[in-house]
Design an enzyme around this catalytic site. Structure first.
Site, PDB file in Angstrom:
ATOM      1  N   HIS A 140       3.001  -8.308 -10.477  1.00 47.17           N
ATOM      2  CA  HIS A 140       3.826  -8.888  -9.402  1.00 47.17           C
ATOM      3  C   HIS A 140       4.557 -10.152  -9.857  1.00 47.17           C
ATOM      4  O   HIS A 140       4.035 -11.250  -9.671  1.00 47.17           O
ATOM      5  CB  HIS A 140       2.918  -9.301  -8.229  1.00 47.17           C
ATOM      6  CG  HIS A 140       2.310  -8.165  -7.489  1.00 47.17           C
ATOM      7  ND1 HIS A 140       2.893  -7.604  -6.390  1.00 47.17           N
ATOM      8  CD2 HIS A 140       1.163  -7.494  -7.684  1.00 47.17           C
ATOM      9  CE1 HIS A 140       2.142  -6.629  -5.932  1.00 47.17           C
ATOM     10  NE2 HIS A 140       1.087  -6.543  -6.700  1.00 47.17           N
ATOM     11  N   ILE A 154      -2.855  -6.893  -8.928  1.00 43.02           N
ATOM     12  CA  ILE A 154      -3.645  -6.814  -7.690  1.00 43.02           C
ATOM     13  C   ILE A 154      -3.844  -5.342  -7.322  1.00 43.02           C
ATOM     14  O   ILE A 154      -2.906  -4.669  -6.915  1.00 43.02           O
ATOM     15  CB  ILE A 154      -2.934  -7.562  -6.546  1.00 43.02           C
ATOM     16  CG1 ILE A 154      -2.671  -9.006  -6.950  1.00 43.02           C
ATOM     17  CG2 ILE A 154      -3.752  -7.483  -5.257  1.00 43.02           C
ATOM     18  CD1 ILE A 154      -1.769  -9.770  -5.998  1.00 43.02           C
ATOM     19  N   GLU A 213       0.872  -1.173   0.000  1.00 43.89           N
ATOM     20  CA  GLU A 213       0.000   0.000   0.000  1.00 43.89           C
ATOM     21  C   GLU A 213       0.909   1.223   0.000  1.00 43.89           C
ATOM     22  O   GLU A 213       1.610   1.481   0.987  1.00 43.89           O
ATOM     23  CB  GLU A 213      -0.908  -0.052   1.237  1.00 43.89           C
ATOM     24  CG  GLU A 213      -2.160   0.752   1.095  1.00 43.89           C
ATOM     25  CD  GLU A 213      -2.974   0.389  -0.148  1.00 43.89           C
ATOM     26  OE1 GLU A 213      -3.306  -0.784  -0.347  1.00 43.89           O
ATOM     27  OE2 GLU A 213      -3.263   1.310  -0.941  1.00 43.89           O
ATOM     28  N   GLU A 218       6.985 -11.522  -8.437  1.00 46.00           N
ATOM     29  CA  GLU A 218       7.430 -12.253  -7.241  1.00 46.00           C
ATOM     30  C   GLU A 218       6.377 -13.241  -6.732  1.00 46.00           C
ATOM     31  O   GLU A 218       6.670 -14.039  -5.847  1.00 46.00           O
ATOM     32  CB  GLU A 218       7.833 -11.269  -6.127  1.00 46.00           C
ATOM     33  CG  GLU A 218       6.694 -10.565  -5.400  1.00 46.00           C
ATOM     34  CD  GLU A 218       6.036  -9.442  -6.216  1.00 46.00           C
ATOM     35  OE1 GLU A 218       6.396  -9.246  -7.390  1.00 46.00           O
ATOM     36  OE2 GLU A 218       5.138  -8.783  -5.666  1.00 46.00           O
ATOM     37  N   CYS A 240       4.190  -2.598  -8.576  1.00 44.64           N
ATOM     38  CA  CYS A 240       2.846  -2.169  -8.165  1.00 44.64           C
ATOM     39  C   CYS A 240       2.905  -0.937  -7.251  1.00 44.64           C
ATOM     40  O   CYS A 240       3.132   0.157  -7.748  1.00 44.64           O
ATOM     41  CB  CYS A 240       2.113  -3.348  -7.548  1.00 44.64           C
ATOM     42  SG  CYS A 240       0.324  -3.177  -7.671  1.00 44.64           S
TER      43      CYS A 240
HETATM   44  N1  GLN Z   1      -3.301  -0.279  -4.610  1.00 41.52           N
HETATM   45  C1  GLN Z   1      -1.986  -0.199  -4.045  1.00 41.52           C
HETATM   46  C2  GLN Z   1      -1.502   1.233  -4.018  1.00 41.52           C
HETATM   47  O1  GLN Z   1      -1.941   2.018  -4.771  1.00 41.52           O
HETATM   48  C3  GLN Z   1      -1.008  -1.064  -4.836  1.00 41.52           C
HETATM   49  C4  GLN Z   1      -1.410  -2.496  -4.760  1.00 41.52           C
HETATM   50  C5  GLN Z   1      -0.265  -3.460  -4.868  1.00 41.52           C
HETATM   51  O2  GLN Z   1       0.894  -3.107  -4.660  1.00 41.52           O
HETATM   52  N2  GLN Z   1      -0.589  -4.701  -5.139  1.00 41.52           N
HETATM   53  O3  GLN Z   1      -0.642   1.553  -3.259  1.00 41.52           O
END
Ligand code: GLN
Length: 193
Positions: free
Chosen positions: A170, A134, A47, A172, A78
């Site tokens: 991702h 995700i 996050e 990983e 991400c």
């Molecule tokens: N939604 C998250 C963000 O904006 C990212 C999600 C993730 O790293 N899988 O920080």
């Protein structure tokens, strides 16, 4: 090689496992001084807002920005991509490191329930790569210096700008190590060999 994994929040262990499998030593980065001991850094998904708060608390924000500007190779996945970007399109007040010349839209594919898996064609790889998205960001704008290594639905999902790599998916979370390998081979190994 000693490869850092930003270890404030997110899927830290999964990246460490990928790096170990490639015969590197993962270093869990929680203090700015540790940035001097690594050859490259991976910024996990998680996050981005929580990661920002914790990076500031651990005095990592400015130190990391400086290290990247001085050439430390970095790969953000991400939330890591969100943190590296120049601006978050739909949350313009959100601070970012501004080291990668792209603008992202956070959570652009929808909520957690809209997370998905797909196969991607990656520049430089013979076979397609199975990728997990995700609550992923979409790269909405990018500068000329940003190389697009993979696309999905007409927008970039894996990019490179010099020593900085970023993906909205991702790698990983699978046993496919080709993206980590590509990142390290085209940045650290090329520099040191
Ligand atoms: N939604 C998250 C963000 O904006 C990212 C999600 C993730 O790293 N899988 O920080």
């Amino acid at each position: 090689m000693q490869i850092g994994v930003l270890a404030v929040q997110g899927d830290i262990r999964e990246h460490a496992y990928s790096l170990e499998t490639l015969d590197h030593t993962p270093v869990f980065i929680r203090e700015p001084e540790q940035l001097n001991d690594i050859q490259a850094l991976v910024m996990p998904g998680g996050e981005s807002t929580a990661m920002t708060v914790l990076m500031r608390r651990y005095c990592l924000w400015d130190a990391l920005k400086e290290s990247i500007s001085n050439g430390l190779p970095v790969y953000g996945t991400c939330a890591g991509l969100v943190l590296l970007s120049r601006r978050v399109y739909n949350y313009p007040e959100q601070p970012t490191l501004r080291v990668l010349n792209v603008e992202v839209e956070r959570n652009a594919y929808g909520s957690q329930a809209d997370s998905f898996e797909t196969s991607l064609k990656i520049k430089g790889l013979d076979d397609e790569l199975f990728a997990f998205f995700i609550r992923a960001p979409i790269i909405r704008t990018w500068d000329n210096g940003v190389e697009i290594l993979a696309e999905h639905g007409g927008t970039p999902v894996l990019v490179r700008q010099g020593n900085t790599f970023a993906s909205s998916f991702h790698p990983e979370l699978t046993h496919d190590l080709r993206i980590h390998k590509m990142f390290l081979e085209s940045t650290v190994v090329r520099k040191t060999s």
